[in-house]
Design a protein around this motif. Structure first.
Motif, PDB file in Angstrom:
ATOM      1  N   LYS A 133       4.125  12.161  30.749  1.00 41.61           N
ATOM      2  CA  LYS A 133       2.809  11.638  31.134  1.00 41.61           C
ATOM      3  C   LYS A 133       2.180  12.452  32.252  1.00 41.61           C
ATOM      4  CE  LYS A 133       2.461   6.863  29.677  1.00 41.61           C
ATOM      5  NZ  LYS A 133       2.812   5.471  30.003  1.00 41.61           N
ATOM      6  N   LYS A 134       3.037  13.108  33.032  1.00 38.36           N
ATOM      7  CA  LYS A 134       2.510  13.868  34.167  1.00 38.36           C
ATOM      8  C   LYS A 134       2.065  15.269  33.771  1.00 38.36           C
ATOM      9  CE  LYS A 134       5.084  11.293  37.572  1.00 38.36           C
ATOM     10  NZ  LYS A 134       6.536  11.051  37.662  1.00 38.36           N
ATOM     11  N   TYR A 148      -2.722  11.920  27.600  1.00 33.83           N
ATOM     12  CA  TYR A 148      -3.555  10.731  27.637  1.00 33.83           C
ATOM     13  C   TYR A 148      -2.683   9.511  27.367  1.00 33.83           C
ATOM     14  CZ  TYR A 148      -7.308   7.760  25.651  1.00 33.83           C
ATOM     15  OH  TYR A 148      -8.181   6.767  25.345  1.00 33.83           O
ATOM     16  N   SER A 149      -1.749   9.665  26.386  1.00 34.80           N
ATOM     17  CA  SER A 149      -0.816   8.564  26.147  1.00 34.80           C
ATOM     18  C   SER A 149       0.455   9.100  25.494  1.00 34.80           C
ATOM     19  CB  SER A 149      -1.447   7.498  25.262  1.00 34.80           C
ATOM     20  OG  SER A 149      -1.554   7.972  23.946  1.00 34.80           O
ATOM     21  N   VAL A 150       1.583   8.409  25.756  1.00 37.30           N
ATOM     22  CA  VAL A 150       2.866   8.828  25.187  1.00 37.30           C
ATOM     23  C   VAL A 150       3.572   7.600  24.616  1.00 37.30           C
ATOM     24  CG1 VAL A 150       5.066   9.954  25.637  1.00 37.30           C
ATOM     25  CG2 VAL A 150       3.060  10.573  27.001  1.00 37.30           C
ATOM     26  N   GLU A 151       4.145   7.777  23.429  1.00 36.39           N
ATOM     27  CA  GLU A 151       4.863   6.676  22.797  1.00 36.39           C
ATOM     28  C   GLU A 151       6.068   7.248  22.075  1.00 36.39           C
ATOM     29  OE1 GLU A 151       2.290   3.150  20.800  1.00 36.39           O
ATOM     30  OE2 GLU A 151       1.934   5.195  20.107  1.00 36.39           O
ATOM     31  N   TYR A 152       7.154   6.488  21.991  1.00 36.82           N
ATOM     32  CA  TYR A 152       8.277   6.905  21.138  1.00 36.82           C
ATOM     33  C   TYR A 152       8.562   5.782  20.159  1.00 36.82           C
ATOM     34  CZ  TYR A 152      12.843   8.616  19.667  1.00 36.82           C
ATOM     35  OH  TYR A 152      13.903   9.067  18.911  1.00 36.82           O
ATOM     36  N   LEU A 198       8.100  11.088  18.621  1.00 32.98           N
ATOM     37  CA  LEU A 198       7.400  11.092  19.899  1.00 32.98           C
ATOM     38  C   LEU A 198       5.919  11.380  19.632  1.00 32.98           C
ATOM     39  CD1 LEU A 198       7.609  11.102  23.072  1.00 32.98           C
ATOM     40  CD2 LEU A 198       7.773  13.600  22.877  1.00 32.98           C
ATOM     41  N   HIS A 199       5.021  10.435  20.047  1.00 34.58           N
ATOM     42  CA  HIS A 199       3.579  10.636  19.839  1.00 34.58           C
ATOM     43  C   HIS A 199       2.919  10.896  21.176  1.00 34.58           C
ATOM     44  CE1 HIS A 199       3.760   9.170  15.706  1.00 34.58           C
ATOM     45  NE2 HIS A 199       4.588   8.239  16.155  1.00 34.58           N
ATOM     46  N   VAL A 200       2.243  12.013  21.252  1.00 36.47           N
ATOM     47  CA  VAL A 200       1.536  12.337  22.493  1.00 36.47           C
ATOM     48  C   VAL A 200       0.071  12.599  22.166  1.00 36.47           C
ATOM     49  CG1 VAL A 200       1.438  13.831  24.518  1.00 36.47           C
ATOM     50  CG2 VAL A 200       3.620  13.422  23.371  1.00 36.47           C
ATOM     51  N   LYS A 201      -0.833  11.858  22.831  1.00 29.63           N
ATOM     52  CA  LYS A 201      -2.269  12.094  22.634  1.00 29.63           C
ATOM     53  C   LYS A 201      -2.815  12.854  23.830  1.00 29.63           C
ATOM     54  CE  LYS A 201      -3.584   8.393  19.541  1.00 29.63           C
ATOM     55  NZ  LYS A 201      -4.580   7.373  19.264  1.00 29.63           N
ATOM     56  N   TYR A 202      -3.671  13.799  23.528  1.00 27.51           N
ATOM     57  CA  TYR A 202      -4.217  14.643  24.589  1.00 27.51           C
ATOM     58  C   TYR A 202      -5.721  14.461  24.716  1.00 27.51           C
ATOM     59  CZ  TYR A 202       0.125  17.274  24.917  1.00 27.51           C
ATOM     60  OH  TYR A 202       1.423  17.637  25.110  1.00 27.51           O
ATOM     61  N   THR A 203      -6.204  14.652  25.902  1.00 28.45           N
ATOM     62  CA  THR A 203      -7.629  14.910  26.053  1.00 28.45           C
ATOM     63  C   THR A 203      -7.798  16.410  25.890  1.00 28.45           C
ATOM     64  OG1 THR A 203      -7.380  15.154  28.418  1.00 28.45           O
ATOM     65  CG2 THR A 203      -7.993  12.974  27.611  1.00 28.45           C
ATOM     66  N   LYS A 204      -9.067  16.860  25.931  1.00 32.49           N
ATOM     67  CA  LYS A 204      -9.288  18.272  25.629  1.00 32.49           C
ATOM     68  C   LYS A 204      -8.579  19.194  26.621  1.00 32.49           C
ATOM     69  CE  LYS A 204     -13.591  17.493  23.599  1.00 32.49           C
ATOM     70  NZ  LYS A 204     -14.932  17.374  24.080  1.00 32.49           N
ATOM     71  N   GLY A 205      -8.103  20.337  26.138  1.00 36.18           N
ATOM     72  CA  GLY A 205      -7.461  21.292  27.036  1.00 36.18           C
ATOM     73  C   GLY A 205      -6.750  22.367  26.240  1.00 36.18           C
ATOM     74  N   GLN A 206      -6.309  23.409  26.934  1.00 30.14           N
ATOM     75  CA  GLN A 206      -5.632  24.490  26.238  1.00 30.14           C
ATOM     76  C   GLN A 206      -4.120  24.419  26.460  1.00 30.14           C
ATOM     77  OE1 GLN A 206      -8.449  27.396  27.474  1.00 30.14           O
ATOM     78  NE2 GLN A 206      -9.462  26.517  25.671  1.00 30.14           N
TER      79      GLN A 206
END
Ligand SMILES: Nc1ncnc2c1ncn2[C@@H]1O[C@H](COP(=O)(O)OP(=O)(O)OP(=O)(O)O)[C@@H](O)[C@H]1O
Ligand SMILES: [Mg+2]
Lengths: 314, 384
Positions: free
Chosen positions: A248-249, A254-258, A263-271
């Motif tokens: 998360k850090k 944006y969000s993390v779930e297992y 493992l699901h990780v959602k991101y906001t925009k970024g490279q």
């Protein structure tokens, strides 16, 4: 590109209820324009106002560069409408129905005959010409409904949820047909609350809710409009959940779930989002399988913009 | 012209409706004896063949028989219900009065028993005889109540009724002339209402369905042209029904009617068809369910025909019903028909009376159309 429809500051009330609230819309020639919104968001009301079927309280509507009114027969001649409800005569056959609705626009008999034939071929009802509507299945009936609306070869076509209650095969037929109409030169306004349909065929989309136009753009533009990046899922058989706080850090997370060994990780925009995540896992010797990365869908966009799911439990 | 043409395409689907009502019409004509030459002619001053079964064997029973014999023809029959029924069926007699045992005593006591009778079904003559019997019995009853004994009460009643009969026969004169096609035109009012509403209202309903109307409103056909085409379809359908109805009358009763009379009947039925058209218009515009339309057709058709005097001559309806009947367009059509029937030359025509009857029908039609317009506006505004 010429502007075909221009709606400015439209306000429509049904007694207390405000169905359209300062609604704006511009549709250009050659577009398949999608009006996307949940039930009761005002899609049909918008179309009815543009067509002059409904009086509105405030605002301005232009079609083909002219102010629209119920008496603008020259404008109406170039418009085709496929309503949300099937509207055909139970007493007439498939052929007679199409002939009737086409005849409201086309007086010339031989031309009309040709148009009706073409419309029947278009919706593939050739085997059912002599059938009365009661003998048609739901999908075929929808196709008849479409043929009745487009037989006169209009330049602008409104389709209000033409695929509701239609089996998947008929639905694909209809969607292909709409693309074909568009490539033959018609501008199309398409309403739906099916995200996939709109994503599949529309060149531009307006997202509406509670009578308001929340966002307009191509699907890419809409996706860019919101601050969502990719959704990543990674197959991990043996995952120590203590890492969740560390992930998360990471930047842009944006969000993390297992769940279900994924493992699901959602991101906001970024490279470099995915790379950083994979590095993080390798450094900790976490073994992982398949890796999926998806861009946000219109569903995500809709959820983000309206704060609710598009479909109510369907 | 597409709307106009489609109107008739849909009308074709209602062939059956027309056939059914035509069938009912002829059935009713037969049942009311309309096509039977002998029946209505009773009122032509000819005598009615009847019998009285005097089970009481009393003076009173004989007196009634004697009284009924005035102007009518008594036939001696055996007291056997089966054979009496046969006689009625074969029109050997038209009316049977049965005087029960103990009847005279009950009259003397001031509480006359019920008399039973049998008559040719739904024939006007039967009612005519009923009225005669009632009148005689109540007159006798009045004399007894005034303190006379039975014999003198009967004699007095006989005397005074003699005169009255003359008078009542005079007033019945109007009806007297009624030829057999009179029934065709009166019972026909039922058929006209039913067929006009039964054909036109469903079509207007179909065109007026909300979703179909939306589609039409979106199209480039002008409101004016659209409404004109529908109106033309309606009008032509009604005129065709009117023409066929009169043509049939012409074929059936050819020669029985003077040209003047036929023309007047045509005019009167025309007025009436316009009224029916108004009802079809209002029904078809406001109702959106075929079953309800069928129901309304039946209620309007049968109900008005009964109350308006299409099945039972107005002259024998009670005063109360007669008053109420004036509020029903059929009544004016029927009184018009009565005035017209039997007219031989122009001098006979009650121009004024007929004009009033037709005028009232037209007024009704206008009122119905006006009401329809107002209702449609209210309805459709609410809908959108
Ligand atoms: N005739 C009417 N009278 C009153 N309220 C109405 C009327 N028609 C629609 N509404 C209301 O206006 C709002 C917008 O309705 P509209 O039919 O335009 O929605 P929609 O987006 O087409 O929904 P759907 O996907 O269910 O077709 C809804 O809240 C609806 O209840
Ligand atoms: Mg809708």
């Amino acid at each position: 590109m010429e502007t075909v429809i221009k709606v400015e500051n439209l306000l429509k009330r049904y007694n207390e209820l405000i169905a359209l609230d300062n609604f704006n819309l511009e549709v250009k020639e050659g577009e398949i324009f999608g009006l996307l919104g949940p039930n009761g968001s005002g899609k049909s009301t918008t179309i009815s106002c543009i067509l002059g079927l409904l009086k509105y309280d405030k605002g301005n509507i232009e079609v083909f560069g002219k102010k629209m009114s119920p008496y603008e027969y020259d404008i109406k001649r170039q418009i085709g409408v496929v309503m949300q409800n099937v509207a055909v005569f139970d007493e007439l056959t498939v052929y007679e129905n199409i002939d009737y609705f086409c005849g409201l626009y086309i007086k010339d008999r031989s031309l009309r005959k040709q148009y009706v034939k073409e419309a029947i071929d278009f919706v593939n009802l050739g085997d059912f010409e002599k059938f009365v509507p009661q003998k048609l299945s739901g999908g075929l009936l929808r196709r008849l409904n479409i043929a009745c609306g487009i037989a006169h070869k209009p330049k602008l076509i409104f389709m209000d949820e033409p695929t509701v209650a239609v089996d998947p095969q008929s639905r694909n037929n209809i969607l292909e047909g709409i693309k074909k109409l568009n490539s033959d030169g018609a501008t199309i306004v398409y309403t739906s609350h099916y995200m996939e349909e709109v994503e599949k065929i529309c060149t531009r989309i307006a997202i509406m809710d509670k009578g308001k136009n929340l966002a307009i753009g191509t699907k890419e533009e809409l996706k860019n409009m919101i601050n969502l990046g990719e959704n990543v899922s990674i197959e991990i058989l043996d995952f120590d959940e203590k890492y969740i706080q560390d992930i998360k850090k990471l930047p842009n997370v944006y969000s993390v779930e297992y769940v279900n060994k994924n493992l699901h990780v959602k991101y906001t925009k970024g490279q470099r989002n995915l790379i950083e995540l994979l590095d993080f896992l390798r450094e900790r010797n976490v073994e992982f399988g398949h890796v999926y990365s998806e861009l946000p869908t219109l569903d995500d966009v809709f959820l983000e913009i309206t704060g609710k799911e598009l479909r109510d439990g369907e | 012209m597409i709307v106009f043409k489609t109107f008739f395409k849909i009308l074709k689907k209602y062939k059956l409706v027309i056939a059914i009502y035509a069938g009912i019409f002829f059935l009713v004509m037969v049942l009311t004896g309309g096509s039977d030459n002998g029946v209505e002619s009773t009122f032509n001053g000819e005598s009615i063949d009847f019998t009285v079964i005097n089970r009481d064997g009393s003076y009173m029973g004989d007196a009634i028989r004697e009284y009924l014999s005035q102007g009518n023809n008594f036939k001696e029959k055996k007291d056997d219900i089966k054979s009496l029924r046969n006689d009625l069926y074969y029109r050997d007699i038209y009316y049977v009065l049965i005087v029960p045992e103990g009847y005279e005593k009950s009259v003397e006591a001031g509480k006359p028993m019920e008399l039973t009778n049998m008559k040719v079904k739904a024939s006007a003559m039967g009612y005519y005889m009923d009225i005669k019997v009632d009148r005689f019995v109540s007159t006798v009853n009045n004399y007894i109540a005034a303190g006379e004994d039975l014999q003198s009460a009967v004699d007095d009643a006989m005397n005074i009724m003699d005169n009255e009969t003359e008078v009542s026969m005079m007033t019945d004169n109007k009806v007297k002339k009624n030829p057999d096609y009179y029934t065709y035109y009166t019972v026909g009012s039922y058929v006209l209402v039913s067929v006009v509403i039964g054909c036109v209202a469903p079509i207007l309903m179909v065109f007026g369905k909300k979703d179909i109307r939306k589609r039409i409103t979106c199209s480039s056909i002008s409101y004016k042209s659209y409404n004109l085409q529908l109106a033309a379809g309606t009008l032509i359908t009604c005129m065709a029904i009117w023409a066929v109805f009169n043509l049939l009358s012409w074929i059936l009763y050819n020669g029985g009617m003077s040209a003047v009379e036929f023309a007047l009947h045509m005019l009167n039925t025309l007025c009436f068809v316009i009224v029916a058209m108004g009802m079809a218009f209002i029904t078809g515009s406001l109702v959106s369910n075929k079953m309800i339309i069928d129901g309304i057709t039946n209620v309007l058709g049968l109900g008005m025909a009964f109350l308006g005097g299409a099945f039972v001559p107005l002259s024998i309806l009670g005063d109360g019903i007669k008053k109420a009947a004036k509020f029903i367009p059929v009544y004016w059509y029927i009184t018009g028909t009565e005035k017209i029937s039997g007219v031989e030359n122009t001098a006979d025509i009650d121009i004024h009376g007929i004009a009033v009857d037709m005028g009232v029908q037209i007024l009704y039609a206008a009122a119905i159309f006006a009401l329809a317009m107002v209702m449609i506006k209210k309805f459709r505004v609410k809908e959108s």
